[in-house]
Design a protein around this motif. Structure first.
Motif, PDB file in Angstrom:
ATOM      1  N   LYS A  95      38.559  35.731  54.625  1.00  0.00           N
ATOM      2  CA  LYS A  95      39.268  34.488  54.915  1.00  0.00           C
ATOM      3  C   LYS A  95      38.534  33.291  54.326  1.00  0.00           C
ATOM      4  O   LYS A  95      39.146  32.424  53.683  1.00  0.00           O
ATOM      5  N   ASN A  97      36.416  33.196  51.847  1.00  0.00           N
ATOM      6  CA  ASN A  97      36.333  33.225  50.390  1.00  0.00           C
ATOM      7  C   ASN A  97      37.691  33.370  49.704  1.00  0.00           C
ATOM      8  O   ASN A  97      37.757  33.424  48.478  1.00  0.00           O
ATOM      9  N   GLY A  98      38.757  33.440  50.487  1.00  0.00           N
ATOM     10  CA  GLY A  98      40.088  33.520  49.905  1.00  0.00           C
ATOM     11  C   GLY A  98      40.372  34.832  49.186  1.00  0.00           C
ATOM     12  O   GLY A  98      41.124  34.859  48.208  1.00  0.00           O
ATOM     13  N   GLU A 100      42.239  38.195  48.776  1.00  0.00           N
ATOM     14  CA  GLU A 100      43.577  38.574  49.221  1.00  0.00           C
ATOM     15  C   GLU A 100      43.778  40.079  49.387  1.00  0.00           C
ATOM     16  O   GLU A 100      44.813  40.506  49.890  1.00  0.00           O
ATOM     17  N   PHE A 138      45.753  38.477  54.860  1.00  0.00           N
ATOM     18  CA  PHE A 138      45.668  39.037  53.514  1.00  0.00           C
ATOM     19  C   PHE A 138      46.268  40.442  53.476  1.00  0.00           C
ATOM     20  O   PHE A 138      46.718  40.976  54.487  1.00  0.00           O
TER      21      PHE A 138
END
Length: 209
Positions: A95, A97-98, A100, A138
Motif C-alpha cells: 500500500k 509503495n503503490g 498493485e 491491490f
C-alpha cells in the motif's frame, strides 16, 4: 518490470529466479531478492539484473525497502507467524509503495477444500494456514500449495477458491511454473485463490514423494 521476491533463498524461489534470469520471456525483468544472509546468493552478486538485500519479513522497514520499486511482490514462504506479521508487513508495504500485484504463498486446506481421508489427515497433521489479506485494494494472487516433492516433471491442475482440491502432492517445479506464469500474465489467478496439485496423486491418503 521489477519483481521483488521475499524469502528468496527457498527451493522454489531458486527455481523461479533461475527461470526469470535465463528464459527470453523474462529478459526485461529486474529482480530484488530479499533474504536473511544474502551471501547465500553470492553467485548473483555481479548480475546487473539482480539486487540482493538483507532482510526479515517480520521487520516492516525491511519489507518496505525491498518493495519500494516493485511492480510485483512474491512472498516465497508460508506465513506461519502466530500474529501473521509477514503478511501484515507485505500488505502495508504494498500500500505504501503503490505495488498493485502481490503473490502470497499458503497451503492446501485453507477452505476445507481437501476431501476424504487425506483431508482429515492434513488437518490433523499439518493444520491450515489462515492468513489473509482480505479487503485490500491491490490484485492479490494467493497460492495454495500441496505437500511438496522434488519430482522433475511439471504437472499440475489449478483449482479455484470454491473448487475441490485436486491431488495431494506436487513438485516444486510445478509451483515455480505457476509463479512464473503469474509474473508473465497479470490475469492468471488475480484476486482468486489457486490450488496447485498433481492430478496423478489424486486419491492418495498420504503425501506422495
Amino acid at each position: 518490470m521489477n519483481v521483488t521476491i521475499l524469502a528468496a533463498n527457498g527451493q522454489i524461489a531458486h527455481l523461479v529466479e533461475e527461470r526469470l534470469l535465463t528464459e527470453p520471456t523474462f529478459k526485461d525483468i529486474q529482480l530484488t531478492l530479499m533474504l536473511r544472509h544474502p551471501e547465500r546468493l553470492s553467485e548473483l552478486n555481479d548480475n546487473p539484473r539482480v539486487t540482493l538485500l538483507d532482510g526479515d519479513l517480520t521487520n516492516p522497514t525491511d519489507v518496505i525497502q525491498a518493495t519500494k520499486d516493485a511492480d510485483l511482490i512474491w512472498s516465497a514462504v508460508v506465513d506461519h507467524d502466530q500474529t501473521n506479521r509477514p503478511t501484515k508487513n507485505i500488505i502495508a508495504a504494498a500500500k505504501l509503495n503503490g505495488v498493485e500485484r502481490v503473490v502470497e504463498t499458503s497451503l492446501l486446506g485453507l477452505y476445507n477444500e481437501v476431501p476424504g481421508e487425506f483431508g482429515d489427515w492434513n488437518r490433523d497433521y499439518g493444520g491450515t494456514d489462515r492468513s489473509t489479506a482480505g479487503g485490500v485494494w491491490f490484485n492479490l494472487y494467493p497460492l495454495r500449495l500441496p505437500w511438496l516433492n522434488d519430482r522433475p516433471e511439471v504437472n499440475y491442475t489449478l483449482t479455484h477458491r470454491h473448487d475441490q482440491f485436486v491431488g495431494v502432492s506436487g513438485s516444486r517445479r510445478s509451483i515455480a511454473d505457476v509463479v512464473c506464469r503469474i509474473i508473465a500474465d497479470p490475469s492468471l489467478g488475480a484476486n482468486d485463490s489457486l490450488g496447485i496439485g498433481d492430478p496423478t496423486t489424486e486419491g492418495a491418503t498420504r503425501p506422495v514423494y
